[in-house]
Design a protein around this motif. Structure first.
Motif, PDB file in Angstrom:
ATOM      1  N   VAL A 221       0.680  -1.157   0.101  1.00  0.00           N
ATOM      2  CA  VAL A 221       0.092   0.061   0.049  1.00  0.00           C
ATOM      3  C   VAL A 221       0.896   1.193   0.084  1.00  0.00           C
ATOM      4  N   LEU A 222       2.077   1.322   0.716  1.00  0.00           N
ATOM      5  CA  LEU A 222       3.012   2.306   0.910  1.00  0.00           C
ATOM      6  C   LEU A 222       3.408   3.022  -0.544  1.00  0.00           C
ATOM      7  N   THR A 223       3.560   1.698  -1.584  1.00  0.00           N
ATOM      8  CA  THR A 223       4.005   2.222  -2.736  1.00  0.00           C
ATOM      9  C   THR A 223       2.857   3.104  -3.701  1.00  0.00           C
ATOM     10  N   TYR A 224       1.822   3.126  -3.162  1.00  0.00           N
ATOM     11  CA  TYR A 224       0.751   3.719  -3.693  1.00  0.00           C
ATOM     12  C   TYR A 224       0.298   5.134  -3.185  1.00  0.00           C
ATOM     13  N   THR A 225       1.068   5.440  -2.123  1.00  0.00           N
ATOM     14  CA  THR A 225       0.988   6.659  -1.376  1.00  0.00           C
ATOM     15  C   THR A 225       1.336   7.816  -2.362  1.00  0.00           C
ATOM     16  N   THR A 226       2.528   7.623  -3.068  1.00  0.00           N
ATOM     17  CA  THR A 226       2.965   8.685  -4.108  1.00  0.00           C
ATOM     18  C   THR A 226       1.694   8.853  -5.312  1.00  0.00           C
ATOM     19  N   GLU A 227       1.402   7.731  -5.447  1.00  0.00           N
ATOM     20  CA  GLU A 227       0.224   7.603  -6.757  1.00  0.00           C
ATOM     21  C   GLU A 227      -0.645   8.237  -6.307  1.00  0.00           C
ATOM     22  N   ALA A 228      -1.336   8.175  -5.067  1.00  0.00           N
ATOM     23  CA  ALA A 228      -2.513   8.625  -4.506  1.00  0.00           C
ATOM     24  C   ALA A 228      -2.203  10.220  -4.525  1.00  0.00           C
ATOM     25  N   ALA A 229      -0.964  10.663  -4.139  1.00  0.00           N
ATOM     26  CA  ALA A 229      -0.698  12.059  -3.861  1.00  0.00           C
ATOM     27  C   ALA A 229      -1.135  12.903  -5.308  1.00  0.00           C
ATOM     28  N   ALA A 230      -0.564  11.918  -6.338  1.00  0.00           N
ATOM     29  CA  ALA A 230      -0.355  12.776  -7.491  1.00  0.00           C
ATOM     30  C   ALA A 230      -1.911  12.727  -7.993  1.00  0.00           C
ATOM     31  N   LYS A 231      -2.564  11.793  -7.757  1.00  0.00           N
ATOM     32  CA  LYS A 231      -4.029  11.547  -8.184  1.00  0.00           C
ATOM     33  C   LYS A 231      -4.786  12.881  -7.508  1.00  0.00           C
ATOM     34  N   TRP A 232      -4.663  12.986  -6.222  1.00  0.00           N
ATOM     35  CA  TRP A 232      -5.015  14.088  -5.626  1.00  0.00           C
ATOM     36  C   TRP A 232      -4.834  15.283  -6.145  1.00  0.00           C
ATOM     37  N   ARG A 233      -3.592  15.542  -6.563  1.00  0.00           N
ATOM     38  CA  ARG A 233      -3.251  16.791  -7.006  1.00  0.00           C
ATOM     39  C   ARG A 233      -3.790  17.103  -8.675  1.00  0.00           C
ATOM     40  N   SER A 234      -3.970  16.051  -9.266  1.00  0.00           N
ATOM     41  CA  SER A 234      -4.794  16.073 -10.469  1.00  0.00           C
ATOM     42  C   SER A 234      -6.376  16.141 -10.496  1.00  0.00           C
ATOM     43  N   ASP A 237     -11.419  21.005  -8.220  1.00  0.00           N
ATOM     44  CA  ASP A 237     -11.736  21.518  -7.183  1.00  0.00           C
ATOM     45  C   ASP A 237     -13.167  20.690  -6.814  1.00  0.00           C
ATOM     46  N   GLU A 238     -14.012  20.498  -7.933  1.00  0.00           N
ATOM     47  CA  GLU A 238     -15.270  19.945  -7.667  1.00  0.00           C
ATOM     48  C   GLU A 238     -15.294  18.544  -7.140  1.00  0.00           C
ATOM     49  N   GLU A 239     -14.127  17.910  -7.649  1.00  0.00           N
ATOM     50  CA  GLU A 239     -13.883  16.377  -7.375  1.00  0.00           C
ATOM     51  C   GLU A 239     -13.310  16.382  -5.751  1.00  0.00           C
ATOM     52  N   LYS A 240     -12.762  17.346  -5.522  1.00  0.00           N
ATOM     53  CA  LYS A 240     -12.041  17.377  -4.024  1.00  0.00           C
ATOM     54  C   LYS A 240     -13.110  18.030  -3.112  1.00  0.00           C
ATOM     55  N   ALA A 241     -13.948  18.592  -3.558  1.00  0.00           N
ATOM     56  CA  ALA A 241     -14.994  19.189  -2.706  1.00  0.00           C
ATOM     57  C   ALA A 241     -15.648  18.408  -1.592  1.00  0.00           C
ATOM     58  N   PRO A 242     -16.094  17.256  -1.966  1.00  0.00           N
ATOM     59  CA  PRO A 242     -16.807  16.429  -1.044  1.00  0.00           C
ATOM     60  C   PRO A 242     -15.818  16.210   0.371  1.00  0.00           C
ATOM     61  N   TYR A 243     -14.610  15.842  -0.123  1.00  0.00           N
ATOM     62  CA  TYR A 243     -13.789  15.619   0.916  1.00  0.00           C
ATOM     63  C   TYR A 243     -13.157  16.936   1.824  1.00  0.00           C
ATOM     64  N   PHE A 244     -13.125  17.813   1.254  1.00  0.00           N
ATOM     65  CA  PHE A 244     -12.999  19.176   2.064  1.00  0.00           C
ATOM     66  C   PHE A 244     -14.462  19.495   2.727  1.00  0.00           C
ATOM     67  N   ASP A 245     -15.488  19.054   2.348  1.00  0.00           N
ATOM     68  CA  ASP A 245     -16.697  19.203   3.009  1.00  0.00           C
ATOM     69  C   ASP A 245     -16.946  18.653   4.335  1.00  0.00           C
ATOM     70  N   SER A 246     -16.641  17.277   4.151  1.00  0.00           N
ATOM     71  CA  SER A 246     -16.548  16.335   5.458  1.00  0.00           C
ATOM     72  C   SER A 246     -15.333  16.543   6.402  1.00  0.00           C
ATOM     73  N   TYR A 247     -14.359  17.202   5.716  1.00  0.00           N
ATOM     74  CA  TYR A 247     -13.221  17.671   6.634  1.00  0.00           C
ATOM     75  C   TYR A 247     -13.803  18.666   7.488  1.00  0.00           C
ATOM     76  N   ARG A 248     -14.300  19.608   6.817  1.00  0.00           N
ATOM     77  CA  ARG A 248     -14.935  20.902   7.439  1.00  0.00           C
ATOM     78  C   ARG A 248     -15.962  20.795   8.535  1.00  0.00           C
ATOM     79  N   GLN A 249     -16.634  19.711   8.106  1.00  0.00           N
ATOM     80  CA  GLN A 249     -17.647  19.338   8.946  1.00  0.00           C
ATOM     81  C   GLN A 249     -17.163  18.699  10.393  1.00  0.00           C
TER      82      GLN A 249
END
Length: 267
Positions: A221-234, A237-249
Motif C-alpha cells: 500500500v505504501l508504494t501507492y501513497t505517491t500515486e495517490a498524492a499525484a492523483k489527489w493533485r490532479s 476542485d469539484e472532485e476534491k470538494a466532498p472531501y473538504f466538506d466532510s473535513y470542514r464538518q
DNA sequence: GGGCCCATAACTCCTAGGGT
DNA sequence: ACCCTAGGAGTTATGGGCCC
C-alpha cells in the motif's frame, strides 16, 4: 555452590580485574555491544529512507541513524547551550507521579508464577530458574498457555482505562515533567487513550477511499501513497470538494466540542 | 515557519516481569 | 547485564491544516 557473599566477592573481583584490564587495552576488552536482533541487512524489507520529510516523527530514532547536524540544528544546540547556563528548575517526579506500568504479557505472568513456586537462592540459581521457566513455557501448547493469555488480556484491557485515569487525575505540569523524564531516558510516554483526536484532513479522507479501490494489502500500500498524492493533485476542485466538506464538518464538530471556534481565512 | 497530527499496513524495535 | 517472548508502539510514504 558458593555462598552468596563469596559469590558476590568473586563476581566483583572478576569485574574489577576486567575493568582494570580494559583501561589498559580497551581495543582488546571491547564491551559487548547491544546489537539489534534484526538489522536492515538481515531484514526482508529494509526501512525506506525519508525522501521529502524534513524530519522524522518524534520518538525512537531509526537504528544506526546518525542525526545530521544542519545549520539550524547547530543554532538550536547553541540556543540550548546558552539556555542551559541558567539551570532550569524541573519539577521533581515522584514515584507516585508515574503513570501505570504496562501490564506484563502472558509468558511473563507465567514466569512470575513459576518463580513463586520455585524460589531462588543465588544469582546463578536465578539465571537457571529463568531458563527453566521459559523452557517450560516453550514446551507448553497453546491450550496450556491460555490461562496466562487470558490473565494478560484482562490486564491489557484494563491498561488504557488505568492510563486514562492517570491522565485525568494528574495535573498538566506533572504530565509534562513525566514526559520529559521519559524522554531523557529514551522512553516515550504513552498518550492519553481518551485524548480527543483531530479530524483527518481532506487528503487523508481521499487516501482512505483511494486505498479501498486498490487490490493490494500490507506494505505494498505504501508504494501507492505517491500515486495517490499525484492523483489527489490532479483532481479538480469539484472532485476534491466532498472531501473538504466532510473535513470542514468534522473540524467544526471538533472545535464545537472543545469550545473553540475554528479559524477562518480572514483571521 | 517548523512540528505535529490525521489514516494505513507490515515491519522492526523495545518493554514488561523476577533476582542478584 | 543476564535470561525469554508477546505485544505495544514507532517507522515509512503522502498533503493539508492547526498550534506554538
Amino acid at each position: 555452590m558458593l555462598p552468596q557473599l563469596a559469590q558476590r566477592v568473586a563476581l566483583r573481583t572478576i569485574h574489577a580485574t576486567f575493568t582494570r584490564c580494559a583501561a589498559f587495552a580497551p581495543s582488546i576488552f571491547v564491551t559487548r555491544l547491544r546489537v539489534p536482533t534484526r538489522t536492515f541487512l538481515s531484514s526482508s524489507l529494509p526501512r525506506l529512507a525519508p525522501a521529502s520529510r524534513k524530519s522524522t516523527k518524534k520518538g525512537r530514532k531509526a537504528v544506526g541513524a546518525k542525526p545530521k547536524k544542519t545549520a539550524k540544528a547547530t543554532k538550536k544546540v547553541v540556543k540550548a547551550k546558552s539556555r542551559s547556563k541558567k539551570p532550569q528548575k524541573l519539577r521533581r517526579v515522584l514515584k507516585e507521579d508515574l503513570p501505570p506500568k504496562h501490564p506484563p504479557v502472558a509468558c511473563i505472568l507465567h514466569f512470575q508464577d513459576y518463580v513463586k513456586s520455585h524460589p531462588v537462592s543465588s544469582l546463578e540459581d536465578a539465571r537457571l530458574r529463568l531458563k527453566e521457566a521459559y523452557g517450560v513455557w516453550a514446551s507448553m501448547d497453546a491450550a496450556a498457555h491460555q490461562p496466562w493469555i487470558d490473565r494478560s488480556k484482562a490486564l491489557l484491557a484494563e491498561y488504557p482505562r488505568r492510563l486514562a485515569e492517570w491522565y485525568r487525575k494528574t495535573d498538566e505540569e506533572t504530565v509534562k515533567a513525566v514526559e520529559k523524564r521519559f524522554k531523557a531516558r529514551g522512553r516515550i510516554l504513552t498518550k492519553d487513550p481518551d485524548r480527543e483526536r483531530r479530524p483527518a484532513p481532506a487528503f487523508l479522507r481521499f487516501w482512505s477511499d483511494y486505498r479501498k479501490t486498490l487490490s493490494v494489502s500490507g506494505r505494498e500500500v505504501l508504494t501507492y501513497t505517491t500515486e495517490a498524492a499525484a492523483k489527489w493533485r490532479s483532481l479538480s476542485d469539484e472532485e476534491k470538494a466532498p472531501y473538504f466538506d466532510s473535513y470542514r464538518q468534522a473540524l467544526a464538530a471538533y472545535h464545537a466540542k472543545r469550545g473553540k471556534a475554528p479559524k477562518t481565512a480572514s483571521d
